[in-house]
Design a protein around this motif. Structure first.
Motif, PDB file in Angstrom:
ATOM      1  N   MET A   1       0.854  -1.190   0.000  1.00 60.69           N
ATOM      2  CA  MET A   1       0.000   0.000   0.000  1.00 60.69           C
ATOM      3  C   MET A   1       0.884   1.231   0.000  1.00 60.69           C
ATOM      4  O   MET A   1       1.824   1.336   0.787  1.00 60.69           O
ATOM      5  N   ILE A   2       0.600   2.213  -0.892  1.00 62.86           N
ATOM      6  CA  ILE A   2       1.397   3.409  -1.030  1.00 62.86           C
ATOM      7  C   ILE A   2       0.704   4.541  -0.301  1.00 62.86           C
ATOM      8  O   ILE A   2      -0.468   4.826  -0.522  1.00 62.86           O
ATOM      9  N   THR A   3       1.441   5.227   0.608  1.00 66.11           N
ATOM     10  CA  THR A   3       0.883   6.348   1.348  1.00 66.11           C
ATOM     11  C   THR A   3       1.434   7.640   0.774  1.00 66.11           C
ATOM     12  O   THR A   3       2.541   7.688   0.242  1.00 66.11           O
ATOM     13  N   GLY A   4       0.654   8.719   0.891  1.00 64.57           N
ATOM     14  CA  GLY A   4       1.056   9.991   0.325  1.00 64.57           C
ATOM     15  C   GLY A   4       2.254  10.584   1.029  1.00 64.57           C
ATOM     16  O   GLY A   4       2.447  10.407   2.238  1.00 64.57           O
ATOM     17  N   THR A   5       3.075  11.330   0.268  1.00 59.39           N
ATOM     18  CA  THR A   5       4.284  11.941   0.829  1.00 59.39           C
ATOM     19  C   THR A   5       4.191  13.457   0.859  1.00 59.39           C
ATOM     20  O   THR A   5       5.083  14.106   1.388  1.00 59.39           O
ATOM     21  N   VAL A 131      -0.511   9.124  -7.027  1.00 57.41           N
ATOM     22  CA  VAL A 131      -0.283   7.966  -6.162  1.00 57.41           C
ATOM     23  C   VAL A 131       0.826   8.274  -5.160  1.00 57.41           C
ATOM     24  O   VAL A 131       0.697   8.010  -3.959  1.00 57.41           O
ATOM     25  N   ARG A 132       1.902   8.837  -5.664  1.00 57.99           N
ATOM     26  CA  ARG A 132       3.076   9.083  -4.842  1.00 57.99           C
ATOM     27  C   ARG A 132       2.842  10.198  -3.821  1.00 57.99           C
ATOM     28  O   ARG A 132       3.196  10.086  -2.655  1.00 57.99           O
ATOM     29  N   VAL A 327      11.350   4.884  -9.111  1.00 51.26           N
ATOM     30  CA  VAL A 327      11.661   6.073  -9.904  1.00 51.26           C
ATOM     31  C   VAL A 327      11.291   7.335  -9.139  1.00 51.26           C
ATOM     32  O   VAL A 327      10.185   7.450  -8.610  1.00 51.26           O
ATOM     33  N   GLN A 328      12.219   8.296  -9.104  1.00 50.83           N
ATOM     34  CA  GLN A 328      11.919   9.593  -8.528  1.00 50.83           C
ATOM     35  C   GLN A 328      10.932  10.332  -9.423  1.00 50.83           C
ATOM     36  O   GLN A 328      10.929  10.185 -10.637  1.00 50.83           O
ATOM     37  N   GLU A 329      10.100  11.166  -8.801  1.00 50.17           N
ATOM     38  CA  GLU A 329       9.030  11.805  -9.556  1.00 50.17           C
ATOM     39  C   GLU A 329       9.554  12.713 -10.658  1.00 50.17           C
ATOM     40  O   GLU A 329       8.924  12.848 -11.714  1.00 50.17           O
TER      41      GLU A 329
END
Length: 401
Positions: A1-5, A131-132, A327-329
């Motif tokens: 699960m991906i959480t917001g940064t 997503v990120r 991958v970095q944004e």
């Protein structure tokens, strides 16, 4: 699960605007992908000429998509690319009214491919940034593209049944006009202000990582196993006596299966790793293309089309999850463009070979697509072995493979 940064709120109606930005261009695909070969067939082109017309623009796409993706990463707003992409593609759709010969069709379709190539990869990069940054589920955003595909595919099937393949330029022009409107509606998210902390264990130079390139190559080869179906599936079904409506239903069944998986993607991701999703996709593709030439009837083909949930969607979700991790944004559009490059290159090669094989052997050529899916599976296994090892874990892979 991906959480917001990100501590900043997302743009207003981010999910709705992403949904429109996916639905419009993939809705175009719902017209072009199943029925452009039917239109070409109505112009009395041979199977070899159809294969060439479908393959050459794919080569054009693989050159233009990475270039435009790199440009998008340098713009303050990536969505600006969508406006130009949609508008120029709309002009090429209008030009289809005036062309009938092999070379004019090839040139116009090639220009359309060049202009439209970056649209979906840039939307993908915007969605993955969501997503990120804010923890949105990729599947719940991307699913609306599949819904757009179903709607336009069913509509086009009805129109083909009423007026034949000649209706395609008019419907395609209307669909491309919608991509221009969707480009203005797409979320404006600006450039990333600081690197994503969740990616601290991997350095920004992801574009130079051999394992990621092998991952994208393996997935692209597996996706290229769809080439013969994309080029000749509708023609094959026409020859079997299926109506335009039935062909539209068969295409839509595949995409409805996509939709179910995209809606369930969060649940699926909790139970299966990205590697497992990709392996399952490849394995099911081998079975699907081995069975496709058999006289299965309408019900049998409905079952085969439902396998698209694995052969496309599992693969696509698996790749996107790995790219989010790696991958970095600030390299997102460039990496999506690179993936599009590989996908287009192998799909173009497979489409060209499909034209040659189908001309000689007809539907008996589909086992070659099964072999292509198997090759993709082997390349993904190599990518898993090449992924970075965590020293802290005693040399175990970053993610179980």
């Amino acid at each position: 699960m991906i959480t917001g940064t990100s501590t900043e709120p997302p743009p207003r109606h981010f999910q709705l605007r992403c949904a429109l930005a996916f639905a419009a261009p993939i809705g175009v695909n719902g017209i072009i992908l199943p029925y452009f070969p039917v239109w070409l067939n109505s112009l009395a082109f041979s199977e070899f000429e159809i294969g060439i017309i479908l393959a050459i623009p794919m080569i054009v796409r693989i050159v233009s998509a990475p270039i435009v993706g790199a440009i998008a990463d340098r713009l303050h707003e990536r969505a600006r690319v969508l406006v130009w992409s949609g508008a120029l593609s709309f002009l090429t759709a209008i030009a289809l009214f005036a062309v009938t010969g092999f070379w004019p069709v090839l040139i116009v379709y090639g220009l359309q491919a060049a202009f439209f190539a970056a649209y979906v990869p840039v939307v993908d990069s915007i969605a993955v940034s969501g997503v990120r940054r804010w923890g949105f589920q990729y599947g719940s955003l991307r699913v609306w593209g599949s819904i757009g595909f179903v709607v336009t595919s069913l509509l086009m099937g009805q129109l083909i049944g009423l007026w034949g393949g000649g209706v395609l330029p008019a419907v395609a022009s209307a669909a491309f006009a919608l991509t221009v409107a969707a480009a203005f509606a797409a979320p404006r998210i600006g450039r990333l202000r600081k690197p994503s902390p969740s990616l601290g264990r991997w350095k920004p130079g992801a574009l130079g990582r051999l394992d990621l390139h092998m991952l994208m190559i393996g997935a692209s080869v597996a996706q290229a196993s769809h080439a013969m179906f994309y080029a000749f599936g509708a023609i094959h079904w026409q020859q079997m006596g299926f109506s335009g409506t039935e062909i539209g239903i068969l295409w839509s069944t595949a995409v409805i299966a996509e939709i179910i998986v995209f809606f369930a993607s969060a649940l699926i991701a909790r139970h299966f790793s990205a590697w497992t999703l990709m392996r399952l996709g490849c394995a099911v593709a081998v079975v699907r293309w081995m069975l496709f030439p058999m006289p299965l009837g309408f019900g049998g083909y409905l079952l085969l089309q439902s396998m698209h949930a694995f052969t496309f969607t599992f693969l696509h979700i698996g790749v996107q999850h790995k790219l989010v991790e790696a991958v970095q944004e600030e390299q997102e559009s460039s990496m999506q463009g690179t993936y599009f490059f590989y996908s287009g290159a192998f799909l173009a090669l497979a489409t060209f070979l499909s034209g040659v094989l189908y001309r000689s052997h007809g539907s008996a050529s589909y086992p070659a697509m099964a072999a292509t899916a198997l090759l993709g599976l082997l390349l993904l296994a190599l990518a898993a072995r090449l992924q970075p090892q965590s020293a802290a874990s005693g040399g175990k892979s970053v993610e179980p493979s």
